[in-house]
Design an enzyme around this catalytic site. Structure first.
Site, PDB file in Angstrom:
ATOM      1  N   THR A  50      -4.169  -6.985   0.127  1.00 22.20           N
ATOM      2  CA  THR A  50      -3.381  -7.426   0.632  1.00 22.20           C
ATOM      3  C   THR A  50      -2.406  -8.184   0.006  1.00 22.20           C
ATOM      4  O   THR A  50      -1.417  -9.147  -0.413  1.00 22.20           O
ATOM      5  CB  THR A  50      -3.703  -8.441   1.905  1.00 22.20           C
ATOM      6  N   HIS A 103     -22.939 -26.373 -16.362  1.00 24.12           N
ATOM      7  CA  HIS A 103     -24.040 -26.292 -16.271  1.00 24.12           C
ATOM      8  C   HIS A 103     -24.239 -27.592 -15.027  1.00 24.12           C
ATOM      9  O   HIS A 103     -24.405 -29.047 -14.818  1.00 24.12           O
ATOM     10  CB  HIS A 103     -24.434 -26.957 -17.658  1.00 24.12           C
ATOM     11  N   ASP A 122       0.748  -1.662  -0.012  1.00 19.74           N
ATOM     12  CA  ASP A 122      -0.050   0.052  -0.036  1.00 19.74           C
ATOM     13  C   ASP A 122       1.180   1.093   0.025  1.00 19.74           C
ATOM     14  O   ASP A 122      -0.026   1.774  -0.294  1.00 19.74           O
ATOM     15  CB  ASP A 122      -1.242  -0.028   1.366  1.00 19.74           C
ATOM     16  N   GLU A 155      -3.775  -1.503  -4.289  1.00 19.96           N
ATOM     17  CA  GLU A 155      -3.543  -1.344  -2.842  1.00 19.96           C
ATOM     18  C   GLU A 155      -4.540  -3.393  -1.803  1.00 19.96           C
ATOM     19  O   GLU A 155      -5.922  -2.451  -1.782  1.00 19.96           O
ATOM     20  CB  GLU A 155      -4.040   0.006  -1.866  1.00 19.96           C
ATOM     21  N   VAL A 182     -11.811  -7.719  -6.239  1.00 24.19           N
ATOM     22  CA  VAL A 182     -13.264  -8.297  -4.964  1.00 24.19           C
ATOM     23  C   VAL A 182     -13.984  -7.371  -4.645  1.00 24.19           C
ATOM     24  O   VAL A 182     -13.080  -7.110  -3.829  1.00 24.19           O
ATOM     25  CB  VAL A 182     -13.637  -9.873  -4.781  1.00 24.19           C
ATOM     26  N   ARG A 184       7.076 -11.360  -2.412  1.00 23.57           N
ATOM     27  CA  ARG A 184       7.274 -12.808  -3.020  1.00 23.57           C
ATOM     28  C   ARG A 184       8.152 -12.874  -4.067  1.00 23.57           C
ATOM     29  O   ARG A 184       9.260 -13.473  -3.973  1.00 23.57           O
ATOM     30  CB  ARG A 184       6.074 -13.599  -2.828  1.00 23.57           C
TER      31      ARG A 184
END
Length: 202
Positions: free
Chosen positions: A30, A164, A22, A28, A63, A38
């Site tokens: 996690t 489906h 951040d 920004e 998300v 990494r």
């Protein structure tokens, strides 16, 4: 306050001092900070094969864990038009009631909806943006994120057999289906019944 200025390799203007996450003001999230850390650790401690390791801030899935969840990766429609021009962008949309709500004894218009948008650019219809709101958006986005990172085209999406009944199948059956130029973004083409990729010999 402002952000710490760091280059693509997380290096600041002070030798041996690195910054990521951040505090550098890129994306920004996690998991983005973890991925950046990494790659930095790989480069600093992983040996010569990692000397150019760096994180990519391109095509990062995001998300919002709302109800229903919202998932997005890549460019918005407006960003795609700005970057590639309106004549070079094709947008596919779908809106439906998730089959989960099928047995609900309510009017169809009152059932929670899922909305999806696939944004493609260029003659090959490279998928440059994928957006979804609805049940399961958070879970489906991780898999589609891999496809976009690998340069999937609309034809690649159409070549994938639908699961489906799922909401995710809508992304691989979006109308008009199967009419896109048969061009793949894959290293090994999955189009037209081609055999899948094989690992290179050891």
């Amino acid at each position: 306050g402002g952000y710490i200025i760091a280059d693509d390799y997380s290096a600041t203007n002070v030798d041996g001092v690195f910054a990521l996450g951040d505090v550098v003001g890129n994306i920004e999230l996690t998991p983005m900070a973890i991925a950046s850390g990494r790659r930095l650790a790989d480069r600093l401690f992983g040996g010569p094969q990692f000397e150019n390791a760096k994180v990519s801030y391109d095509m990062v899935p995001t998300v919002v864990f709302s109800h229903p969840p919202i998932g997005t990766i890549g460019l918005s429609e407006a960003q795609a038009v700005e970057q590639y021009g309106e004549d070079n962008v094709k947008v596919y949309r779908s809106k439906f009631a998730n089959l989960y709500y099928g047995p609900w004894q309510v009017e169809a218009d009152d059932k929670p909806k899922t909305a999806m948008k696939l944004i493609c650019a260029g003659e090959e219809e490279l998928v440059v943006g994928l957006h979804v709101i609805g049940m399961g958006a958070d879970e489906m986005l991780q898999g589609f994120g891999i496809a976009l990172k690998m340069g999937a085209t609309k034809a690649d999406f159409d070549s994938c057999v639908a699961l489906h009944p799922t909401a995710a199948e809508e992304f691989v059956t979006m109308f008009p289906w199967g009419l896109s130029k048969q061009e793949t973004g894959a290293k090994v083409s999955p189009l037209n019944g081609a055999d899948g990729p094989e690992p290179s010999s050891a």
